[in-house]
Design an enzyme around this catalytic site. Structure first.
Site, short mmCIF file in Angstrom:
data_model
loop_
_atom_site.label_atom_id
_atom_site.label_comp_id
_atom_site.label_asym_id
_atom_site.label_seq_id
_atom_site.Cartn_x
_atom_site.Cartn_y
_atom_site.Cartn_z
N ASP A 6 0.88 -1.16 0.00
CA ASP A 6 0.00 0.00 0.00
C ASP A 6 0.93 1.23 0.00
O ASP A 6 2.13 1.10 0.31
CB ASP A 6 -0.86 -0.05 1.27
CG ASP A 6 -1.67 1.21 1.47
OD1 ASP A 6 -2.30 1.67 0.51
OD2 ASP A 6 -1.66 1.74 2.61
N LEU A 7 0.41 2.39 -0.36
CA LEU A 7 1.27 3.58 -0.42
C LEU A 7 1.13 4.46 0.85
O LEU A 7 2.07 4.56 1.65
CB LEU A 7 0.91 4.41 -1.66
CG LEU A 7 1.63 5.76 -1.79
CD1 LEU A 7 3.11 5.59 -2.05
CD2 LEU A 7 0.99 6.58 -2.93
N ASP A 8 -0.07 5.06 0.98
CA ASP A 8 -0.29 6.02 2.07
C ASP A 8 -0.23 5.31 3.42
O ASP A 8 -1.04 4.41 3.70
CB ASP A 8 -1.66 6.70 1.91
CG ASP A 8 -1.75 7.54 0.64
OD1 ASP A 8 -0.81 8.30 0.37
OD2 ASP A 8 -2.76 7.43 -0.08
N THR A 14 1.41 10.08 4.26
CA THR A 14 0.57 11.12 3.66
C THR A 14 -0.76 11.28 4.40
O THR A 14 -1.50 12.21 4.12
CB THR A 14 0.29 10.78 2.18
OG1 THR A 14 0.24 9.37 2.08
CG2 THR A 14 1.38 11.32 1.27
N LYS A 42 -8.59 5.95 6.54
CA LYS A 42 -7.42 5.30 5.95
C LYS A 42 -7.84 4.17 5.00
O LYS A 42 -8.64 3.32 5.36
CB LYS A 42 -6.50 4.76 7.05
CG LYS A 42 -5.81 5.89 7.79
CD LYS A 42 -4.78 5.39 8.79
CE LYS A 42 -4.08 6.58 9.43
NZ LYS A 42 -3.20 6.18 10.52
N SER A 111 -2.80 0.68 -4.15
CA SER A 111 -3.23 1.86 -3.38
C SER A 111 -4.60 2.35 -3.84
O SER A 111 -4.94 2.24 -5.01
CB SER A 111 -2.20 2.98 -3.57
OG SER A 111 -2.71 4.20 -3.11
N ALA A 112 -5.35 2.93 -2.91
CA ALA A 112 -6.65 3.53 -3.26
C ALA A 112 -6.47 4.90 -3.89
O ALA A 112 -7.39 5.46 -4.48
CB ALA A 112 -7.50 3.66 -2.00
N LYS A 142 -10.95 -0.83 -1.64
CA LYS A 142 -10.80 -1.63 -0.42
C LYS A 142 -11.99 -1.34 0.48
O LYS A 142 -12.43 -0.20 0.51
CB LYS A 142 -9.49 -1.25 0.29
CG LYS A 142 -8.26 -1.43 -0.58
CD LYS A 142 -7.04 -0.76 0.04
CE LYS A 142 -5.86 -0.79 -0.92
NZ LYS A 142 -4.67 -0.10 -0.41
N GLU A 166 -0.01 -3.44 4.59
CA GLU A 166 -1.11 -2.48 4.74
C GLU A 166 -1.14 -1.83 6.12
O GLU A 166 -0.89 -2.49 7.11
CB GLU A 166 -2.44 -3.24 4.58
CG GLU A 166 -3.12 -3.08 3.26
CD GLU A 166 -3.65 -1.67 2.99
OE1 GLU A 166 -3.67 -0.83 3.91
OE2 GLU A 166 -4.03 -1.42 1.84
N ASP A 167 -1.47 -0.53 6.14
CA ASP A 167 -1.60 0.14 7.43
C ASP A 167 -3.07 0.33 7.83
O ASP A 167 -3.34 0.75 8.94
CB ASP A 167 -0.95 1.54 7.39
CG ASP A 167 -1.74 2.50 6.52
OD1 ASP A 167 -2.09 2.11 5.38
OD2 ASP A 167 -2.04 3.62 6.97
C1 BG6 Z 1 -5.72 6.01 0.45
C2 BG6 Z 1 -5.70 6.86 1.69
O1 BG6 Z 1 -4.46 5.46 0.23
O2 BG6 Z 1 -6.07 6.80 -0.69
C3 BG6 Z 1 -7.05 7.56 1.87
O3 BG6 Z 1 -5.45 6.04 2.81
C4 BG6 Z 1 -7.38 8.35 0.61
O4 BG6 Z 1 -6.99 8.40 2.99
C5 BG6 Z 1 -7.36 7.43 -0.60
O5 BG6 Z 1 -8.66 8.95 0.72
C6 BG6 Z 1 -7.62 8.18 -1.91
O6 BG6 Z 1 -6.58 9.06 -2.14
P1 BG6 Z 1 -6.55 10.21 -3.25
O7 BG6 Z 1 -5.10 10.61 -3.29
O8 BG6 Z 1 -7.01 9.58 -4.53
O9 BG6 Z 1 -7.46 11.28 -2.79
MG MG Z 2 -2.69 3.14 3.66
#
Ligand code: BG6
Ligand code: MG
Length: 219
Positions: A6-8, A14, A42, A111-112, A142, A166-167
């Site tokens: 996962d990224l964030d 972030t 998250k 990542s989302a 997710k 994943e966090d």
């Molecule tokens: C996820 C974050 O990785 O991405 C969420 O944990 C975030 O907090 C989601 O809403 C979507 O991110 P973005 O950058 O498309 O607004």
């Molecule tokens: Mg995350």
């Protein structure tokens, strides 16, 4: 074996920037929310996050207005992201990615976020990833496993051959629903559905992953 990150919250922190930008939006609409509520955002897509936040504030609005606010929130978020550099890579991440690359372990991003490519470029990690599956590419976010299933397919691996890092509880749920091994990054209290939980990647090496992989598969 392959690894899907996962990224964030796993590669970079972030979450604090998302929190600042969403808080600014809530404040403009006349309410506030706290860090405990922020935990629930998250791993959640931008649209679903907005709906949750509007619910907390008891605010309803038309679809077109929601689209406008999402653009505004993302502009605020990107103002913060644009200042990021490699110093913001979480401890131990880059050396782990280097080790995995050296060992020719397939590496994916799951990542989302729709900003994932921009963030990876900003912190200089793009070239480590063999595939990037993000919010621009999936229909179901997710906790649906689509993100990770697409990643595994593109790495040429079965879910059971991949470890997902994943966090977010929703991200761990997605990994488990897809038949992946899940390593939670953060607190065991939040990530109790993971196969294993680590506080972060400091002192975490390719050998650690191999040992965990064997243990998780009871080889
Ligand atoms: C996820 C974050 O990785 O991405 C969420 O944990 C975030 O907090 C989601 O809403 C979507 O991110 P973005 O950058 O498309 O607004
Ligand atoms: Mg995350």
């Amino acid at each position: 074996m392959g690894c899907i990150f996962d990224l964030d919250g796993v590669i970079v922190d972030t979450a604090k920037y998302h929190f600042q930008a969403w808080k600014r939006l809530a404040n403009e609409l006349g309410f506030d929310f706290d860090e405990t509520q922020n935990e629930q955002l998250k791993g959640v897509s931008r649209y679903d996050s907005l709906n949750l936040i509007l619910d907390w504030g008891g605010v309803s609005m038309e679809e077109a207005k929601k689209q406008e606010w999402m653009i505004t929130k993302n502009d605020w978020y990107l103002e913060l992201v644009n200042k990021m550099n490699a110093d913001e890579i979480l401890p131990g991440v880059q050396s782990l990615l280097s080790e995995l690359k050296e060992a020719e372990v397939p590496i994916g991003l799951g990542s989302a976020s729709k900003n994932s490519t921009r963030i990876l470029n900003q912190i200089g990690l793009t070239s480590y990833f063999d595939t990037i599956v993000d919010g621009n590419r999936v229909k179901k976010g997710k906790p649906d496993p689509e993100t990770f299933l697409t990643g595994a397919k593109e790495l040429g691996l079965k879910p059971v051959q991949c470890i997902v890092f994943e966090d977010a509880p929703k991200g761990v749920k997605a990994a488990k629903a897809g038949g992946f091994k899940a390593i939670g990054v953060g607190s065991a209290e939040h990530l109790y559905e993971a196969d294993y939980v680590v506080p972060g990647f400091e002192n975490f090496s390719y050998t650690t992953i191999l040992n965990l992989y064997r243990r998780m598969n009871e080889i």
